[in-house]
Write an enzyme that holds these catalytic residues in place. Structure first.
Site, mmCIF file in Angstrom:
data_model
loop_
_atom_site.group_PDB
_atom_site.id
_atom_site.type_symbol
_atom_site.label_atom_id
_atom_site.label_comp_id
_atom_site.label_asym_id
_atom_site.label_seq_id
_atom_site.Cartn_x
_atom_site.Cartn_y
_atom_site.Cartn_z
ATOM 1 N N GLY A 34 0.686 -1.389 -0.099
ATOM 2 C CA GLY A 34 0.026 -0.028 -0.060
ATOM 3 C C GLY A 34 0.742 1.227 0.306
ATOM 4 N N PHE A 113 -10.207 -1.813 11.139
ATOM 5 C CA PHE A 113 -11.629 -2.463 10.283
ATOM 6 C C PHE A 113 -12.858 -1.708 11.059
ATOM 7 C CE2 PHE A 113 -10.494 -5.324 13.881
ATOM 8 C CZ PHE A 113 -11.558 -5.160 14.563
ATOM 9 N N SER A 121 -14.952 -6.967 20.669
ATOM 10 C CA SER A 121 -14.444 -7.739 21.790
ATOM 11 C C SER A 121 -13.253 -6.670 22.468
ATOM 12 C CB SER A 121 -13.926 -8.955 21.774
ATOM 13 O OG SER A 121 -12.850 -9.019 20.854
ATOM 14 N N TYR A 163 -9.481 11.695 10.839
ATOM 15 C CA TYR A 163 -10.504 11.377 11.880
ATOM 16 C C TYR A 163 -9.422 11.432 13.282
ATOM 17 C CZ TYR A 163 -9.822 6.593 10.871
ATOM 18 O OH TYR A 163 -9.199 4.907 10.693
ATOM 19 N N ARG A 215 -10.873 -3.658 4.057
ATOM 20 C CA ARG A 215 -11.359 -3.827 5.694
ATOM 21 C C ARG A 215 -12.353 -2.545 5.930
ATOM 22 N NH1 ARG A 215 -6.186 -5.471 5.491
ATOM 23 N NH2 ARG A 215 -5.531 -7.363 6.505
HETATM 24 C C1 HXC Z 1 -14.851 -7.537 14.616
HETATM 25 C C2 HXC Z 1 -12.898 -8.307 14.297
HETATM 26 C C3 HXC Z 1 -12.835 -8.129 13.062
HETATM 27 C C4 HXC Z 1 -13.660 -7.332 12.448
HETATM 28 C C5 HXC Z 1 -10.764 -9.097 13.759
HETATM 29 N N1 HXC Z 1 -11.623 -8.986 14.796
HETATM 30 N N2 HXC Z 1 -11.376 -8.372 12.614
HETATM 31 N N3 HXC Z 1 -13.915 -7.810 15.039
HETATM 32 N N4 HXC Z 1 -14.916 -7.169 13.108
HETATM 33 N N5 HXC Z 1 -13.695 -7.289 10.787
HETATM 34 C C6 HXC Z 1 -11.260 -9.256 16.034
HETATM 35 C C7 HXC Z 1 -10.883 -10.906 16.392
HETATM 36 O O1 HXC Z 1 -12.143 -11.676 16.140
HETATM 37 C C8 HXC Z 1 -10.059 -10.838 17.488
HETATM 38 O O2 HXC Z 1 -10.923 -10.606 18.688
HETATM 39 C C9 HXC Z 1 -9.345 -9.311 17.343
HETATM 40 O O3 HXC Z 1 -10.094 -8.512 16.379
HETATM 41 C C10 HXC Z 1 -7.906 -9.745 17.007
HETATM 42 O O4 HXC Z 1 -8.055 -10.431 15.601
HETATM 43 P P1 HXC Z 1 -7.033 -11.178 15.168
HETATM 44 O O5 HXC Z 1 -7.323 -11.587 13.586
HETATM 45 O O6 HXC Z 1 -6.287 -12.080 15.988
HETATM 46 O O7 HXC Z 1 -5.788 -9.794 14.985
HETATM 47 P P2 HXC Z 1 -4.366 -9.706 14.159
HETATM 48 O O8 HXC Z 1 -3.892 -10.753 13.546
HETATM 49 O O9 HXC Z 1 -3.268 -8.978 15.145
HETATM 50 O O10 HXC Z 1 -4.920 -8.841 12.765
HETATM 51 C C11 HXC Z 1 -5.082 -7.311 13.073
HETATM 52 C C12 HXC Z 1 -6.384 -6.708 12.352
HETATM 53 C C13 HXC Z 1 -6.183 -7.296 10.719
HETATM 54 C C14 HXC Z 1 -6.272 -5.318 12.682
HETATM 55 C C15 HXC Z 1 -7.590 -7.274 12.934
HETATM 56 O O11 HXC Z 1 -7.119 -6.412 10.110
HETATM 57 C C16 HXC Z 1 -4.710 -6.613 10.147
HETATM 58 O O12 HXC Z 1 -3.858 -7.518 10.405
HETATM 59 N N6 HXC Z 1 -4.556 -5.468 9.919
HETATM 60 C C17 HXC Z 1 -3.363 -4.995 9.169
HETATM 61 C C18 HXC Z 1 -3.665 -4.268 7.939
HETATM 62 C C19 HXC Z 1 -4.608 -3.090 7.951
HETATM 63 O O13 HXC Z 1 -5.621 -3.351 8.915
HETATM 64 N N7 HXC Z 1 -4.613 -2.356 6.931
HETATM 65 C C20 HXC Z 1 -5.716 -1.147 6.910
HETATM 66 C C21 HXC Z 1 -5.165 0.027 7.621
HETATM 67 S S1 HXC Z 1 -6.133 1.323 6.912
HETATM 68 P P3 HXC Z 1 -11.250 -11.940 19.730
HETATM 69 O O14 HXC Z 1 -12.097 -11.250 20.877
HETATM 70 O O15 HXC Z 1 -12.089 -12.990 18.684
HETATM 71 O O16 HXC Z 1 -9.983 -12.634 19.940
HETATM 72 C C22 HXC Z 1 -6.579 2.590 7.722
HETATM 73 C C23 HXC Z 1 -7.074 3.816 7.228
HETATM 74 C C24 HXC Z 1 -7.553 4.884 7.794
HETATM 75 O O17 HXC Z 1 -5.820 2.642 8.817
HETATM 76 C C25 HXC Z 1 -8.560 5.550 6.869
HETATM 77 C C26 HXC Z 1 -8.854 5.472 5.595
HETATM 78 C C27 HXC Z 1 -9.598 6.486 4.922
HETATM 79 P P1 NAP Z 2 -1.901 -1.517 4.358
HETATM 80 O O1 NAP Z 2 -1.235 -1.745 3.020
HETATM 81 O O2 NAP Z 2 -2.870 -2.511 4.961
HETATM 82 O O3 NAP Z 2 -0.951 -1.036 5.254
HETATM 83 C C1 NAP Z 2 -0.795 -1.505 6.606
HETATM 84 C C2 NAP Z 2 0.682 -2.164 6.927
HETATM 85 O O4 NAP Z 2 0.667 -2.429 8.199
HETATM 86 C C3 NAP Z 2 0.844 -3.749 6.306
HETATM 87 O O5 NAP Z 2 1.749 -3.607 5.516
HETATM 88 C C4 NAP Z 2 1.088 -4.439 7.266
HETATM 89 O O6 NAP Z 2 1.773 -5.704 7.072
HETATM 90 C C5 NAP Z 2 1.437 -3.431 8.358
HETATM 91 N N1 NAP Z 2 1.072 -4.229 9.811
HETATM 92 C C6 NAP Z 2 0.003 -4.241 10.338
HETATM 93 N N2 NAP Z 2 0.354 -4.886 11.432
HETATM 94 C C7 NAP Z 2 1.595 -4.855 12.099
HETATM 95 C C8 NAP Z 2 2.334 -5.093 12.962
HETATM 96 N N3 NAP Z 2 1.754 -5.486 14.186
HETATM 97 N N4 NAP Z 2 3.779 -4.962 12.770
HETATM 98 C C9 NAP Z 2 4.431 -4.536 11.749
HETATM 99 N N5 NAP Z 2 3.592 -4.060 10.527
HETATM 100 C C10 NAP Z 2 2.358 -4.354 10.496
HETATM 101 O O7 NAP Z 2 -2.888 -0.265 4.219
HETATM 102 P P2 NAP Z 2 -2.269 1.285 3.786
HETATM 103 O O8 NAP Z 2 -3.690 1.902 3.388
HETATM 104 O O9 NAP Z 2 -1.285 1.329 2.815
HETATM 105 O O10 NAP Z 2 -2.171 2.219 5.274
HETATM 106 C C11 NAP Z 2 -0.852 2.567 5.547
HETATM 107 C C12 NAP Z 2 -1.075 3.898 6.232
HETATM 108 O O11 NAP Z 2 -1.798 4.828 5.874
HETATM 109 C C13 NAP Z 2 -1.655 3.394 7.841
HETATM 110 O O12 NAP Z 2 -1.218 4.084 8.836
HETATM 111 C C14 NAP Z 2 -3.285 3.947 7.668
HETATM 112 O O13 NAP Z 2 -3.765 4.132 8.746
HETATM 113 C C15 NAP Z 2 -2.752 5.161 6.891
HETATM 114 N N6 NAP Z 2 -3.868 5.865 6.168
HETATM 115 C C16 NAP Z 2 -4.298 5.275 4.860
HETATM 116 C C17 NAP Z 2 -5.347 5.837 4.423
HETATM 117 C C18 NAP Z 2 -5.838 5.247 3.009
HETATM 118 O O14 NAP Z 2 -6.841 5.868 2.214
HETATM 119 N N7 NAP Z 2 -5.271 4.075 2.451
HETATM 120 C C19 NAP Z 2 -5.944 6.841 4.627
HETATM 121 C C20 NAP Z 2 -5.459 7.680 6.004
HETATM 122 C C21 NAP Z 2 -4.305 6.775 6.783
HETATM 123 P P3 NAP Z 2 1.614 -7.139 7.709
HETATM 124 O O15 NAP Z 2 0.228 -7.445 7.698
HETATM 125 O O16 NAP Z 2 2.760 -7.948 7.004
HETATM 126 O O17 NAP Z 2 2.204 -7.147 9.079
#
Ligand code: HXC
Ligand code: NAP
Length: 297
Positions: A34, A113, A121, A163, A215
């Site tokens: 990303g 998400f 939870s 936000y 997500r």
């Molecule tokens: C409700 C959820 C859920 C969902 C997970 N959980 N997904 N609950 N709805 N969709 C719950 C699980 O059931 C568990 O709780 C707890 O969260 C932890 O889940 P895990 O899968 O074990 O966690 P983990 O492996 O650490 O994964 C973290 C994650 C996952 C955040 C849930 O989505 C992830 O790895 N994300 C990384 C990349 C990412 O999110 N990128 C987007 C960034 S975008 P229980 O109670 O069951 O144990 C961003 C943009 C902002 O920030 C602005 C945009 C405009």
């Molecule tokens: P993304 O591709 O999902 O990037 C998130 C990255 O975080 C993934 O590479 C993931 O890799 C890493 N990560 C998650 N958990 C981690 C952990 N415990 N340790 C180390 N690395 C971890 O999403 P993106 O849209 O590019 O987001 C990048 C940044 O921009 C984030 O801070 C997000 O909040 C911000 N942002 C995005 C938007 C947008 O419109 N896309 C808007 C505002 C802000 P692994 O899963 O391999 O760990």
């Protein structure tokens, strides 16, 4: 995810001088995918050495290969869970061993998400806080200690969201965590400024990525809630536009900017805030009768 409404080549063109980051080593957390991948690629094009980290080494190694092939730069891929301080320390040590020193940290890793808060939870709430707030704190702490001990004028750049200051429903853990990172940005800017360490943040609006869109707008939500309709400029961001700003903020060209958060969202958050902004839906021809009515008042 293409940005069809854009008609501006500057938005997809690198802005800084070719050697703007020459000699600098930059750590990008979440650098394998990303926006982290986009910003890291541009840092390499500007002459930096790059360290990319996340939990998935296979993803990082694939990205590192692509980045090196595209830019000719040097990329070190290290598995590092930012929630774990020992991981972060080892990642820093390895980076110093390979490149000699580290100059900048881009706290970009995040987890998020959408969910009604009452459905979460306690573990789900913590999962997001731990990646975003604790992860950014762990990396900043490790790098800050290292820079102060080595007398290196480092630079921290935090990727937050708009936000972080407005709050947002349905992403409450993320809003809390990003708000915390914003507070950390302003706090460290003052505390570590005397060591020559600058701390800044970028608050991006919508920049489509797979990780975020899967997500936050799964299935047909991407069409139903098309984010470009929330933006006065009627488009989403181009990754290069964010990369240009990030490169400037980690470079020495922004040497007097410290403690700042720069919003790059096409005016999105302000559109949501202004009392009368929804009046853009009023057709132009209606304004004659509206004017007559208001003049009579
Ligand atoms: C409700 C959820 C859920 C969902 C997970 N959980 N997904 N609950 N709805 N969709 C719950 C699980 O059931 C568990 O709780 C707890 O969260 C932890 O889940 P895990 O899968 O074990 O966690 P983990 O492996 O650490 O994964 C973290 C994650 C996952 C955040 C849930 O989505 C992830 O790895 N994300 C990384 C990349 C990412 O999110 N990128 C987007 C960034 S975008 P229980 O109670 O069951 O144990 C961003 C943009 C902002 O920030 C602005 C945009 C405009
Ligand atoms: P993304 O591709 O999902 O990037 C998130 C990255 O975080 C993934 O590479 C993931 O890799 C890493 N990560 C998650 N958990 C981690 C952990 N415990 N340790 C180390 N690395 C971890 O999403 P993106 O849209 O590019 O987001 C990048 C940044 O921009 C984030 O801070 C997000 O909040 C911000 N942002 C995005 C938007 C947008 O419109 N896309 C808007 C505002 C802000 P692994 O899963 O391999 O760990």
């Amino acid at each position: 995810m293409s940005n069809t409404s854009i008609n501006n080549t500057a938005a997809t063109t690198g802005m800084l001088k070719d050697d703007a980051l020459k000699g600098k080593t930059i750590i990008v957390t979440g650098g394998g995918t990303g926006l982290g991948k986009a910003m890291g690629t541009y840092f390499l094009k500007l002459g930096a050495n790059l360290v990319i980290t996340s939990r998935k080494l296979d993803v990082l190694e694939k990205t590192a290969g692509e980045m090196e092939a595209e830019t000719g730069g040097k990329v070190l891929a290290i598995a590092c869970d930012v929630r774990n301080y020992d991981d972060v320390q080892q990642m820093l040590q390895q980076s110093v061993k390979v490149f000699g020193r580290v100059d900048a940290l881009l706290n970009n890793a995040a987890g998020n998400f959408i969910s009604p808060t009452e459905r979460l939870s306690a573990n789900a709430f913590s999962a997001v806080i731990d990646i975003v707030l604790k992860g950014s704190a762990n990396c900043s702490l490790a790098l800050g200690k290292y820079w102060i001990a080595e007398k290196i004028p480092g630079s921290i750049l935090n990727i937050i969201t708009t936000y972080a200051f407005t709050g947002s429903a349905y992403v409450v853990p993320s809003a809390c965590a990003k708000g915390g990172v914003l507070a950390m940005t302003r706090s460290l800017a003052v505390e570590w400024g005397r060591h020559g360490i600058r701390t800044n943040a970028i608050a991006p609006g919508p920049f489509p990525t797979k990780g975020a869109w899967e997500r936050l707008l799964p299935g047909d939500m991407a069409q139903k809630f098309d984010f470009k309709n929330r933006v006065p400029l009627k488009r989403v961001g181009e990754h290069q536009e964010l990369a240009n700003l990030a490169a400037f903020l980690v470079s020495d060209f922004s040497g007097y900017i410290n403690g700042e958060v720069i919003t790059i969202d096409g005016g999105e958050w302000l559109q949501g805030a202004g009392q009368f902004n929804a009046f853009e839906m009023i057709p132009g021809e209606m304004w004659d009768s509206i004017e007559q009515a208001t003049r009579k008042a």
